[in-house]
Design a protein around this motif. Structure first.
Motif: not given
Lengths: 164, 351
Positions: B276, B279, B288-289, B291-292, B295-296, B315
């Motif tokens: 997390a 990235l 959006d970044l 959010a990724r 998720d990680a 999250r």
């Protein structure tokens, strides 16, 4: 196991013999030293009714084992007024900051501690956050916030006058 | 409360020598005394460490690291101006926990050692593998809406209640320990153990070992400009986290050069996921970044009971914490530290 501790309570030196290490500061004050102004609410550190100052800092006396306090300076609600009411006490009366009064000694001691910490100033949001360890089931919170604001201002003025 | 022998050693060596199985260290007492009143903990011997010398300093070491003595109170730590400037997310995490009274008494080492708030751990009449190995887990079929969604096991679904530890985990703190065999260190990431089949083993401390300090490496200061702690609670203040997140970024020319992320209240220890963080590096801050990254961070999460909702909440907490960190550390500690209310709207936004 007999334990002997020396405390300064409301300005007076006291030597206290403890027959049991389980005695909390709260029970010591109320049951053995005839100082029942400090109240027992939850007895678990959740309500703040038992708040006193230990070495100038507000703590929950219900979670403090008396035996650990050798040499400490304790201030309770009984030790706050100096002939005339402490500015926080006056402000609580003037701002209708209580109803049943049971939480009031803890509220006042917590407010005195908060004002000495100096981080809240007279910002009502910071006062509410700083007083969140004191519950009032009558919900006199609005008056409590006003009282702490007013006492904060008055004590700052007093300090300025003293300095002048 | 069950009776106990109180020992009040004057030196660390005396304290270590006094320890025996069934003994507990007493610092501020805000957790231990509470659990002793409940009957959940019944130590035979209580060793009061408050008289031990040299454990109350916050100091900067020659290599730039910051060393916090074990007996520094939570309030002293958060109100130390130099410390709060250097490690704002830690100060914010500390100030979001407990109450003014409790923070004055509670120590830094005690915060690392505090026990879960799982109601079945606290109730001596309930089955709890953590409190009484082999007795079962009443939480599995009980009130478990706020329990773990990561790292839990069939034996235990409890969460760590600490805010401080989440921020320490994000900044790679090291725990300094003394035992009869001498001194050693444990990285904060390895300090709290996941339950597995032995939930009664909560930390990597060996019996009789004592925390003497917590150290932050010099690099931890480099996140000071973009570091936040966000804590979602069931009420505005004086409540344990439902989900929390420490987010710390290093920014270069508007881009994230380095990121640190740790979640609280989702597992038995602060939850940190390297993927997390990596990235995020090299990118412009963007929802959006974030959010990724979230998720990680939540990869592998699964409900341990009626708590699937916590996964989505955690999250969103990560995304919000990263957004706040990217916006920059506030010049002054927010009126409501770590709160989702208030600061963004610019005025009173909570009930």
């Amino acid at each position: 196991m007999p334990l002997s501790i020396n405390l300064t309570i409301n300005g007076g030196a006291r030597n206290v013999a403890l027959d049991d290490p389980r005695v909390t500061l709260l029970d010591l004050l109320r049951e053995r030293l005839a100082l029942p102004g400090t109240k027992k609410g939850c007895d678990r550190g959740q309500c703040g009714a038992c708040t006193v100052l230990v070495n100038g800092r507000r703590v929950n006396s219900c979670l403090t084992l008396a035996a650990t306090l050798d040499g400490a300076e304790i201030t309770t609600i009984e030790g706050l007024s100096n002939g005339e009411l402490h500015p926080v006490q006056s402000a609580f009366i003037e701002n209708d900051a209580f109803q049943c009064g049971y939480c009031t000694p803890g509220q006042i001691m917590s407010a005195v501690g908060l004002i000495m910490e100096g981080s809240a100033g007279d910002d009502p949001e910071r006062i509410r956050e700083g007083m969140s360890g004191n519950l009032c089931r009558c919900a006199a919170y609005h008056g409590i916030t006003l009282a702490v604001q007013e006492a904060t201002r008055r004590m700052a003025e007093n300090r300025r006058e003293d300095a002048a | 409360m069950k009776s106990f022998d109180l020992i009040q050693p004057a030196t660390i060596d005396e304290a270590l020598a006094a320890w025996q199985p069934g003994a507990s260290w007493l610092g501020g007492g805000t957790n231990l005394v509470d659990l002793m009143k409940a009957g959940a903990l019944q130590p035979d011997t209580v060793i009061d460490v408050n008289r031990l010398p040299g454990l109350r300093e916050i100091e900067t070491l020659s290599d730039g690291a910051t060393r916090i003595g074990a007996l520094v109170s939570n309030a002293e730590l958060a109100s130390d101006m130099e410390f709060a400037r250097s490690f704002p997310a830690i100060a914010e995490a500390v100030l979001s926990g407990a109450s003014g009274q409790l923070r004055n008494a509670a120590t830094v080492a005690g915060n690392l050692m505090q026990r879960t708030r799982c109601a079945y751990f606290q109730d001596p009449n309930a089955a709890c593998n953590r409190r009484e190995p082999g007795s079962g887990c009443d939480a599995r079929a009980g009130e478990n809406a706020n329990l773990a969604v990561l790292g839990w096991s069939d034996a235990c679904i409890a969460t760590s209640p600490s805010d401080l530890c989440v921020s320490l985990a994000a900044l790679d703190a090291v725990v300094e320990i003394r035992g009869r065999e001498g001194q050693r260190e444990i990285a904060i990431a390895d300090f709290h153990l996941l339950p597995g089949d032995t939930p009664e083993r909560e930390t990597a401390l060996q019996p009789g070992e004592l925390i003497v300090a917590v150290r932050l490496p010099a690099e931890a200061r480099q996140f000071a400009a973009n570091a936040r702690y966000l804590k979602v609670r069931e009420r505005t203040s004086f409540a344990f986290a439902v989900a929390s997140c420490a987010a710390a970024l290093q920014m270069e020319g508007g881009r994230i050069s380095k990121a640190r992320l740790a979640l609280g209240a989702v597992a038995a220890r602060p939850w940190r996921v390297a993927e997390a963080e990596t990235l995020l590096a090299g990118h412009l801050p963007d929802t959006d970044l974030f959010a990724r990254a979230a998720d990680a961070a939540l990869a592998g999460a699964s409900p341990s009971g009626a708590n699937a909702w916590k996964i989505e909440l955690a999250r969103r907490t990560v995304i919000r914490a990263l957004t706040l960190a990217a916006a920059g550390t506030p010049a002054r500690m927010p009126a409501l530290p770590a709160s989702p209310f208030g600061e963004l709207a610019g005025e009173l936004a909570h009930v």
